[in-house]
Motif scaffolding. Structure first.
Motif, PDB file in Angstrom:
ATOM      1  N   ALA A  96     -64.064  48.927   8.692  1.00  0.00           N
ATOM      2  CA  ALA A  96     -63.155  48.109   7.895  1.00  0.00           C
ATOM      3  C   ALA A  96     -63.896  46.863   7.414  1.00  0.00           C
ATOM      4  O   ALA A  96     -64.810  46.382   8.082  1.00  0.00           O
ATOM      5  CB  ALA A  96     -61.975  47.703   8.764  1.00  0.00           C
ATOM      6  N   THR A  97     -63.485  46.394   6.249  1.00  0.00           N
ATOM      7  CA  THR A  97     -64.073  45.149   5.763  1.00  0.00           C
ATOM      8  C   THR A  97     -63.408  43.971   6.469  1.00  0.00           C
ATOM      9  O   THR A  97     -62.347  44.119   7.091  1.00  0.00           O
ATOM     10  CB  THR A  97     -63.838  44.995   4.251  1.00  0.00           C
ATOM     11  N   GLU A  98     -64.008  42.816   6.320  1.00  0.00           N
ATOM     12  CA  GLU A  98     -63.443  41.612   6.941  1.00  0.00           C
ATOM     13  C   GLU A  98     -62.037  41.334   6.371  1.00  0.00           C
ATOM     14  O   GLU A  98     -61.149  40.879   7.097  1.00  0.00           O
ATOM     15  CB  GLU A  98     -64.404  40.442   6.700  1.00  0.00           C
ATOM     16  N   ASP A  99     -61.828  41.661   5.119  1.00  0.00           N
ATOM     17  CA  ASP A  99     -60.497  41.460   4.518  1.00  0.00           C
ATOM     18  C   ASP A  99     -59.461  42.370   5.160  1.00  0.00           C
ATOM     19  O   ASP A  99     -58.328  41.972   5.428  1.00  0.00           O
ATOM     20  CB  ASP A  99     -60.540  41.801   3.017  1.00  0.00           C
ATOM     21  N   ALA A 148     -63.371  47.246  16.667  1.00  0.00           N
ATOM     22  CA  ALA A 148     -63.226  47.074  15.223  1.00  0.00           C
ATOM     23  C   ALA A 148     -62.562  48.307  14.617  1.00  0.00           C
ATOM     24  O   ALA A 148     -62.748  49.424  15.090  1.00  0.00           O
ATOM     25  CB  ALA A 148     -64.598  46.863  14.616  1.00  0.00           C
ATOM     26  N   TYR A 149     -61.785  48.072  13.591  1.00  0.00           N
ATOM     27  CA  TYR A 149     -61.116  49.176  12.912  1.00  0.00           C
ATOM     28  C   TYR A 149     -62.109  49.907  12.008  1.00  0.00           C
ATOM     29  O   TYR A 149     -63.110  49.339  11.578  1.00  0.00           O
ATOM     30  CB  TYR A 149     -59.987  48.669  12.022  1.00  0.00           C
ATOM     31  N   ASP A 174     -59.612  43.784   8.109  1.00  0.00           N
ATOM     32  CA  ASP A 174     -59.482  43.566   9.550  1.00  0.00           C
ATOM     33  C   ASP A 174     -60.149  42.246   9.896  1.00  0.00           C
ATOM     34  O   ASP A 174     -61.307  42.217  10.320  1.00  0.00           O
ATOM     35  CB  ASP A 174     -60.153  44.744  10.284  1.00  0.00           C
ATOM     36  N   PRO A 175     -59.422  41.130   9.695  1.00  0.00           N
ATOM     37  CA  PRO A 175     -60.049  39.834   9.958  1.00  0.00           C
ATOM     38  C   PRO A 175     -60.599  39.775  11.380  1.00  0.00           C
ATOM     39  O   PRO A 175     -59.933  40.189  12.323  1.00  0.00           O
ATOM     40  CB  PRO A 175     -58.895  38.845   9.757  1.00  0.00           C
ATOM     41  N   GLY A 176     -61.822  39.318  11.494  1.00  0.00           N
ATOM     42  CA  GLY A 176     -62.434  39.220  12.830  1.00  0.00           C
ATOM     43  C   GLY A 176     -63.312  40.410  13.159  1.00  0.00           C
ATOM     44  O   GLY A 176     -63.991  40.431  14.187  1.00  0.00           O
ATOM     45  N   SER A 177     -63.325  41.425  12.280  1.00  0.00           N
ATOM     46  CA  SER A 177     -64.072  42.645  12.622  1.00  0.00           C
ATOM     47  C   SER A 177     -65.574  42.383  12.718  1.00  0.00           C
ATOM     48  O   SER A 177     -66.251  42.939  13.583  1.00  0.00           O
ATOM     49  CB  SER A 177     -63.801  43.755  11.598  1.00  0.00           C
TER      50      SER A 177
END
Ligand SMILES: O=C(O)CCC(=O)C(=O)O
Ligand SMILES: [Fe+2]
Length: 322
Positions: free
Chosen positions: A185-188, A92-93, A190-193
């Motif tokens: 990072a938020t889901e927005d 995840a970022y 980094d989608p999939g985080s």
């Protein structure tokens, strides 16, 4: 033919080795020199290590290799290698206050969430981002040596509880993490985080908390090292959390003074082998748009410095290799 033509160039921290032959057996005299330099400097940098075979051969000059305890990180082609970055390790970022980053790894010693930390590791960079992506290494022997005598006395016999933390959410704001501005990072962003983070949360449960000494006398060189692995430290045994956090922060700040830290800007096929007993390390991270891929060996010869926090549940271990 003698291979003694290598040269060891001290860096401000650590040393670079030049002249290592590209192929063929590494003779015993050369191995001996490499090993002595490694103990003296804490880590060695090699350039132009162009293959996995060469990385494995040079790693083996420093001891036997071990299969990494966390199966998720192992390279499918060779269990003696772990992968850093790459599609299988898509971590995840995090957001560091300025940019989204990947491969950002807070200060640690490898496998310090287990009672037996590994002896060392060799990281070779196969794909290097143009920007950033450096690895930082800190010499905790020199850092210990420079501590005030009163602080050295305070650390005598002190131990800490260490816990694996694979979820960046748990490390944010923790005193052991020096990037205080970092947040996941938020889901927005980094989608999939969220899903990726969920995949790693189970790992924590497989590794019960352990206790390690704050200061380790190096088993081979005899130097004393500030043996913290900051991102895994939960608290110093016998201290209230606030006192423990304050001490941890002061020690981490001390260990991170520029005189003890080397920041490596990678080139393709650079390889660094660190002594995990003496040095701690961290990854600066890079922008997600740029690929970064490394392969790492792990040196066995586990060092029983620790014990399980809850020995009643996980059992004391009595011999070094059981
Ligand atoms: O990616 C980095 O710079 C450091 C990676 C790391 O912690 C390791 O290879 O053990
Ligand atoms: Fe590491």
């Amino acid at each position: 033919m003698s291979q003694i033509g290598i040269t060891v160039h001290p860096l401000p921290v650590g040393a670079e080795v030049a002249g290592i032959p590209d192929a063929g057996e590494l003779d015993p005299e050369l191995r001996g020199r490499l090993y002595a330099a490694w103990l003296e400097y804490g880590f060695l940098l090699f350039r132009g290590i162009g293959s996995v075979e060469r990385q494995l051969a040079i790693s083996r000059c420093f001891g036997e290799l071990e299969i990494h305890p966390v199966p998720e990180v192992r390279c499918p082609d060779n269990p003696y290698l772990i992968e850093l970055g790459g599609p299988r390790r898509s971590a995840a970022y995090v957001f560091d206050g300025a940019d989204l980053r990947v491969n950002r790894i807070a200060w640690h010693r490898d496998t310090a969430y287990s009672p037996d930390i590994c002896k060392g590791a060799m990281l070779r960079m196969v794909e290097v981002p143009v920007l950033d992506g450096e690895t930082l290494l800190a010499d905790t022997a020199r850092a210990y040596e420079d501590l005030e005598p009163a602080l050295k006395r305070r650390l005598e016999g002190l131990e800490y509880k260490a816990t694996i933390r694979t979820d960046p959410l748990r490390t944010v704001g923790h005193a052991g993490v020096f990037w205080t501005t970092v947040r996941p990072a938020t889901e927005d962003e980094d989608p999939g985080s969220t899903a990726r983070r969920a995949r790693t949360t189970g790992i924590d449960d497989r590794y019960p908390s352990v206790i390690h000494p704050a200061v380790l006398t190096h088993p081979e060189s005899g130097v004393k090292c500030l043996f913290l692995s900051p991102t895994y430290v939960d608290h110093f045994i016998g201290m209230e959390r606030q006192e423990s956090n304050e001490l941890l922060l002061a020690l981490v700040e001390h260990m991170l003074r520029p005189r003890y830290v080397y920041k490596h800007k990678w080139r393709v096929n650079d390889a660094i082998i660190w002594d995990n007993r003496r040095c701690m390390h961290a990854g600066m991270g890079n922008l997600p748009a740029e690929p970064r891929f490394g392969l790492r060996t792990t040196l066995a010869g586990p060092l029983r410095t620790g014990r399980y926090f809850d020995e009643a549940a996980h059992g004391p271990r009595t011999t070094l290799l059981d």
